[in-house]
Design a protein around this motif. Structure first.
Motif, mmCIF file in Angstrom:
data_model
loop_
_atom_site.group_PDB
_atom_site.id
_atom_site.type_symbol
_atom_site.label_atom_id
_atom_site.label_comp_id
_atom_site.label_asym_id
_atom_site.label_seq_id
_atom_site.Cartn_x
_atom_site.Cartn_y
_atom_site.Cartn_z
ATOM 1 N N ARG A 20 37.796 35.719 37.666
ATOM 2 C CA ARG A 20 38.310 36.839 36.875
ATOM 3 C C ARG A 20 38.895 37.952 37.740
ATOM 4 O O ARG A 20 39.736 38.714 37.275
ATOM 5 C CB ARG A 20 37.220 37.361 35.941
ATOM 6 N N SER A 26 40.784 38.581 28.820
ATOM 7 C CA SER A 26 39.771 38.938 27.829
ATOM 8 C C SER A 26 39.063 37.666 27.391
ATOM 9 O O SER A 26 39.707 36.671 27.044
ATOM 10 C CB SER A 26 40.432 39.623 26.630
ATOM 11 N N SER A 27 37.730 37.678 27.433
ATOM 12 C CA SER A 27 36.995 36.463 27.083
ATOM 13 C C SER A 27 35.659 36.812 26.444
ATOM 14 O O SER A 27 35.137 37.918 26.600
ATOM 15 C CB SER A 27 36.760 35.597 28.326
ATOM 16 N N ARG A 178 29.819 41.881 34.361
ATOM 17 C CA ARG A 178 30.814 42.925 34.058
ATOM 18 C C ARG A 178 30.740 44.060 35.070
ATOM 19 O O ARG A 178 31.770 44.598 35.498
ATOM 20 C CB ARG A 178 30.587 43.466 32.649
#
Length: 320
Positions: A20, A26-27, A178
């Protein structure tokens, strides 16, 4: 819709982190505790969707994977566990490497041609591929201090994945992923006093102190067995404690068992001897809830009456 499905340990998180950072999209994130590996069945996809699966056993997700492919959904799959039969399907892009000195983070690193190599080395350290990670770090020109930093961060991220449920972890693996996505380098995470590194370090040191106070339950020249009490700290530390034991005594295999169900069952972490990194996953797969790879395996729920059988199988396999 795109789904990112990944193991909640250091290898799974850092494999996805590299992908990423290289290709931000976006997932929907599908993950959980380290032992939560039947993750593909959690998605309900349809034509037009796409899926990435990282560091979860294909053998444990074979039926769910077949259903995804039946919906004409392309799947990128990278992993280093024993895969079972790999489906032959034009929409499956599978990168499976079961070499005992390979992890998913290194598979992704190879595909990205080393774009985030420091993160890949961190994944290898976290997966207890110490010799391989050290070799790569030295080749990359990292100092001893930098190597120690990468090893510690990888260990801490891996430590966070262990627990009976996500509410026992310091960070939900999706949240940890994240947060780490803010850092294009592991050194940036270490240098940021607000990063997860510091909270994980504090928790790790507290839990490891408890584990190190435990004496072996069973011991021979080829195997040591440790039995941890049924506490949250035991579940969190079990995997990295097994890694530490393996590094301390590379000629021995190690079983770390954590008591569950009032002593009627155990969760199991098995580490093959570092001098003979083979057979761990196969040994664990002989029990109903077990699996893994050559150098390391686990059993989610071992009935207490099968403990002697497990010890016997492991000791016989690794005897000199």
């Amino acid at each position: 819709m795109h789904y990112d499905i990944f193991n909640g340990d250091a290898d799974g998180i850092i494999a996805l982190l590299q992908l990423r950072l290289a290709n931000p999209i976006s997932s929907t994130l599908i993950t959980g505790i380290k032992r939560d590996i039947e993750l593909v069945e959690r998605i309900n996809c349809q034509a037009g969707d796409s899926v990435t699966v990282l560091d979860v056993s294909m053998a444990k997700n074979n039926a769910a994977l077949a259903k995804v492919l039946e919906h004409d959904v392309p799947v990128f799959y990278a992993d280093h566990h024993l895969p079972g039969e790999i489906p032959q399907h034009p929409l499956l892009d599978a990168h499976i490497d079961t070499d005992p000195n390979m992890c998913t983070g290194l598979i992704v690193d190879r595909l990205l041609e080393g774009q985030f190599h420091a993160w890949a080395i961190t994944a290898a350290f976290g997966d207890n591929l110490i010799a391989k990670a050290t070799e790569l770090a030295e080749k990359a020109g990292y100092s001893q201090r930098e190597q120690s930093q990468l090893c510690e961060l990888g260990t801490l991220i891996n430590y966070n994945g262990y627990g009976r449920a996500v509410d026992e972890l310091h960070y939900h693996p999706a949240e940890l992923f994240r947060t780490l996505c803010q850092y294009d380098s592991p050194f940036a995470a270490i240098n940021d006093t607000g990063s997860p590194y510091y909270q994980l370090k504090k928790g790790y040191e507290q839990d490891m102190a408890l584990a190190q106070s435990i004496t072996p339950y069973w011991e021979s020249e080829c195997l040591r067995v440790f039995l941890l009490p049924p506490t949250s700290a035991s579940y969190r530390i079990s995997g990295v404690f097994g890694n530490q034991l393996a590094n301390e005594s590379p000629q021995q295999a190690h079983l770390v068992l954590t008591e569950m169900n009032s002593g009627h069952a155990y969760t199991v972490s098995l580490r093959a001897p570092l001098s003979n990194k083979q057979g761990a996953g196969k040994l664990c797969s002989e029990f109903a809830t077990g699996g893994g790879r050559e150098g390391a395996g686990g059993i989610n729920n071992l009935p207490a009456e099968q403990l002697d059988e497990l010890i016997g199988k492991v000791a016989n396999f690794y005897q000199y």
